[in-house]
Design an enzyme around this catalytic site. Structure first.
Site, PDB file in Angstrom:
ATOM      1  N   TYR A 176       0.497  -0.097 -11.726  1.00  0.00           N
ATOM      2  CA  TYR A 176       1.231  -1.029 -10.855  1.00  0.00           C
ATOM      3  C   TYR A 176       2.451  -1.636 -11.560  1.00  0.00           C
ATOM      4  CZ  TYR A 176      -2.155  -0.997  -6.994  1.00  0.00           C
ATOM      5  OH  TYR A 176      -2.925  -0.648  -5.907  1.00  0.00           O
ATOM      6  N   GLU A 215       2.361   9.326  -9.436  1.00  0.00           N
ATOM      7  CA  GLU A 215       1.023   8.709  -9.390  1.00  0.00           C
ATOM      8  C   GLU A 215      -0.088   9.755  -9.554  1.00  0.00           C
ATOM      9  OE1 GLU A 215       0.851   6.380  -5.804  1.00  0.00           O
ATOM     10  OE2 GLU A 215       2.302   4.927  -6.552  1.00  0.00           O
ATOM     11  N   LYS A 228     -10.197   1.393  -3.149  1.00  0.00           N
ATOM     12  CA  LYS A 228     -10.207   0.262  -4.077  1.00  0.00           C
ATOM     13  C   LYS A 228     -11.627  -0.308  -4.253  1.00  0.00           C
ATOM     14  CE  LYS A 228      -5.379  -1.113  -3.280  1.00  0.00           C
ATOM     15  NZ  LYS A 228      -4.463  -2.256  -2.959  1.00  0.00           N
ATOM     16  N   HIS A 271      -5.219   2.284  -1.562  1.00  0.00           N
ATOM     17  CA  HIS A 271      -3.832   2.466  -1.999  1.00  0.00           C
ATOM     18  C   HIS A 271      -3.352   3.815  -1.493  1.00  0.00           C
ATOM     19  CE1 HIS A 271      -0.264   2.904  -4.533  1.00  0.00           C
ATOM     20  NE2 HIS A 271      -0.675   4.154  -4.711  1.00  0.00           N
ATOM     21  N   ASN A 277      -7.761  -4.894  -0.038  1.00  0.00           N
ATOM     22  CA  ASN A 277      -7.312  -4.192   1.176  1.00  0.00           C
ATOM     23  C   ASN A 277      -7.674  -2.705   1.199  1.00  0.00           C
ATOM     24  OD1 ASN A 277      -5.417  -3.341  -0.639  1.00  0.00           O
ATOM     25  ND2 ASN A 277      -3.630  -3.999   0.532  1.00  0.00           N
TER      26      ASN A 277
HETATM   27  P1  IDP Z   1       0.817  -1.175  -0.298  1.00  0.00           P
HETATM   28  O1  IDP Z   1      -0.478  -1.090  -1.042  1.00  0.00           O
HETATM   29  O2  IDP Z   1       0.602  -1.354   1.192  1.00  0.00           O
HETATM   30  O3  IDP Z   1       1.774  -0.049  -0.623  1.00  0.00           O
HETATM   31  P2  IDP Z   1       2.471  -2.883  -1.992  1.00  0.00           P
HETATM   32  O4  IDP Z   1       3.570  -3.765  -1.476  1.00  0.00           O
HETATM   33  O5  IDP Z   1       2.851  -1.653  -2.765  1.00  0.00           O
HETATM   34  O6  IDP Z   1       1.518  -2.532  -0.756  1.00  0.00           O
HETATM   35  O7  IDP Z   1       1.564  -3.802  -2.893  1.00  0.00           O
HETATM   36  C1  IDP Z   1       0.572  -3.254  -3.726  1.00  0.00           C
HETATM   37  C2  IDP Z   1      -0.703  -4.047  -3.570  1.00  0.00           C
HETATM   38  O8  IDP Z   1      -0.475  -5.374  -4.050  1.00  0.00           O
HETATM   39  C3  IDP Z   1      -1.166  -4.239  -2.119  1.00  0.00           C
HETATM   40  O9  IDP Z   1      -1.937  -3.174  -1.631  1.00  0.00           O
HETATM   41  C4  IDP Z   1      -1.966  -5.519  -2.205  1.00  0.00           C
HETATM   42  O10 IDP Z   1      -3.287  -5.245  -2.680  1.00  0.00           O
HETATM   43  C5  IDP Z   1      -1.208  -6.297  -3.258  1.00  0.00           C
HETATM   44  N1  IDP Z   1      -0.267  -7.220  -2.623  1.00  0.00           N
HETATM   45  C6  IDP Z   1       0.906  -6.934  -2.052  1.00  0.00           C
HETATM   46  N2  IDP Z   1       1.508  -8.038  -1.570  1.00  0.00           N
HETATM   47  C7  IDP Z   1       0.682  -9.040  -1.854  1.00  0.00           C
HETATM   48  C8  IDP Z   1       0.749 -10.446  -1.610  1.00  0.00           C
HETATM   49  O11 IDP Z   1       1.705 -10.992  -1.039  1.00  0.00           O
HETATM   50  N3  IDP Z   1      -0.317 -11.169  -2.057  1.00  0.00           N
HETATM   51  C9  IDP Z   1      -1.381 -10.605  -2.687  1.00  0.00           C
HETATM   52  N4  IDP Z   1      -1.472  -9.277  -2.933  1.00  0.00           N
HETATM   53  C10 IDP Z   1      -0.454  -8.517  -2.514  1.00  0.00           C
END
Ligand code: IDP
Length: 141
Positions: A51, A128, A11, A117, A114
């Site tokens: 997304y 994807e 990212k 992905h 974070n």
């Molecule tokens: P993942 O990336 O670990 O699979 P997902 O639940 O698919 O997590 O969520 C996609 C992305 O959305 C996450 O990587 C994160 O960047 C963002 N995200 C998920 N939950 C939150 C939240 O509660 N607050 C802010 N961003 C979130």
């Protein structure tokens, strides 16, 4: 165990920190091969489409805004149990909860920024990978 593929994205935060190579080393050290790769600055519509499953979530707009804040490095990874293996390497979505030694524990700053992905299932991985790569751009080896 089956050879699988998964879609991985470094990212904008991690690209900005200049740790693409360090993250690729985690994949390769775990036995995953990079079989397709491209750097790309996503458009808003590309990020929204990628997304789309999250479009009703409260964090959707922030997530899209973050994903278009700079270039990303997109790769398909191949190897035994690639989907789960990559999820293990990544660590929990929230880096504060990610296990020590995972990519997110070591390189991520927050749940928004974070670092990586990774597809969450083999079915989604196929969707994807096809979102970003033509079949002819994926080099099984
Ligand atoms: P993942 O990336 O670990 O699979 P997902 O639940 O698919 O997590 O969520 C996609 C992305 O959305 C996450 O990587 C994160 O960047 C963002 N995200 C998920 N939950 C939150 C939240 O509660 N607050 C802010 N961003 C979130």
């Amino acid at each position: 165990m089956a050879i699988e593929r998964t879609l991985s994205i470094v990212k904008p935060d991690a690209v900005g920190k200049n740790v693409i190579g360090k993250i690729y080393d985690r994949f390769e050290s775990a036995g995953l091969k990079v079989v397709a790769a491209k750097m790309k600055h996503l458009s808003r519509s590309e990020a929204e489409g990628f997304y789309a499953v999250h479009k009703e979530r409260p964090f959707f707009n922030d997530l899209v805004q973050f994903m278009i804040s700079g270039p990303v490095m997109i790769q398909a990874l191949e190897g035994e149990n690639a989907v789960l293996k990559n999820r293990d390497l990544m660590g929990a979505t929230d880096p504060k909860k990610a296990d020590k030694g995972t990519i997110r524990a070591d390189f991520a700053d927050s749940i928004d920024a974070n670092a990586v992905h990774g597809s969450d299932s083999a079915e989604n991985a196929a969707i994807e990978i096809a979102y970003f790569f033509a079949a002819s751009e994926v080099y099984s080896r």
